[in-house]
Design an enzyme around this catalytic site. Sequence first.
Site: not given
Ligand code: EPU
Length: 337
Positions: A167, A237, A333
């Site tokens: 990012r 995010s 972010e």
């Molecule tokens: N999780 C939780 N609680 C929740 C949601 C998620 O514990 O309510 C944990 C779970 O263990 C899950 C892990 O977080 O396996 C990862 O969740 P997710 O796959 O939704 O990804 P994220 O790390 O929360 C990142 C990006 C998103 C992108 C997703 C999918 C960042 C800051 N965010 O989110 O990007 O869509 O991965 O690859 O890196 C954005 O930047 O606006 C964005 C939406």
Amino acid sequence: MNRNNLAIRRNVSLKPYNSFRTQATAAFFCHPKTNEELMTILKEFSNEKMLVLGAGCNLFFTKNFDGLIIKPDMIGIKLLNETSEFVDLEVGAGEDWDRFVEFCVEKGYSGIENLSLIPGKVGAAPVQNIGAYGTEAKDTIVKVNAIDINTGNFISFSNKECAFGYRDSIFKYNRQYIITSVVFRLNKNFRYTQKYADLNHEMNNIRHPSLRQVREAIIRIRSHKLPDINELPNAGSFFKNPILTQREKEELLVKLPEAPFYPSGNEAYKTSAAYLIEKAGYKGLRKGAVGIYEHHALIIVNYGTENGRDIVNFMHEVQQAVEEKFAIRLLPEVQIY
Ligand code: EPU
């Protein structure tokens, strides 16, 4: 041409221009459709403070902006090179990101299908190196074309010169450049590779997913997990996923033995901000008009305030709660103005 002949608006409400829908006013506002128009505006307003906006999906305002807001509106997709293996496409900064992804999927060009349904403009993609499901914009960006505000000249950045990170890029800190177009190299031969658990799960029943099937799966996952900005204003995010050292990882595992980790370079481990927020008890929690989304703990949603300070106050509360419990400082972010 002077100020009066340019398509500049005065005292413009910024509420429609940020997806959190906070209220603020810009002294001047323009949306140049060509590079020439942008250059003329830059000359005429050279003493003014400037801020470049994309679709406003990753920022919000806490106060009025006493300067010129520039919303680049240069559109168009131009084929620069084509071989049997790849195409190079130059895309105007003002093109809608997902429309461009759809264009590529339709043509059979692969590389950005995992970035389906990310809101925003093409010109914003390199700034924060948008990423999802194991893919980042940097993987396909060959070149970024921009205008240097200080000199008024065109300047091109190679992928390496953009200094992309998680990012992150030079454009995030160096506000001197206005991105006018981005060149992407996309692959003409698609083969699905397993990169991300959520996506593999969605692909489970399909042996050789097509580009279109991958895009559709991503759209399903995102629509399910992330709130629609038209129904519940938000900026995706809100926090970055923290990157920890080996020692910090071990310390966290003492408190949260189930915490997820993803390798992130040399002795570095990315953990999930959503997980930490959830474990701090904030998932689905609402304070006044601001809260954490019930289906995804990384999203702050606006239930009806126009005041960006309310969002900042809530952000501080979440940061403090996570830090007190897990000794990790979450960093936003989203950009706050
Ligand atoms: N999780 C939780 N609680 C929740 C949601 C998620 O514990 O309510 C944990 C779970 O263990 C899950 C892990 O977080 O396996 C990862 O969740 P997710 O796959 O939704 O990804 P994220 O790390 O929360 C990142 C990006 C998103 C992108 C997703 C999918 C960042 C800051 N965010 O989110 O990007 O869509 O991965 O690859 O890196 C954005 O930047 O606006 C964005 C939406």
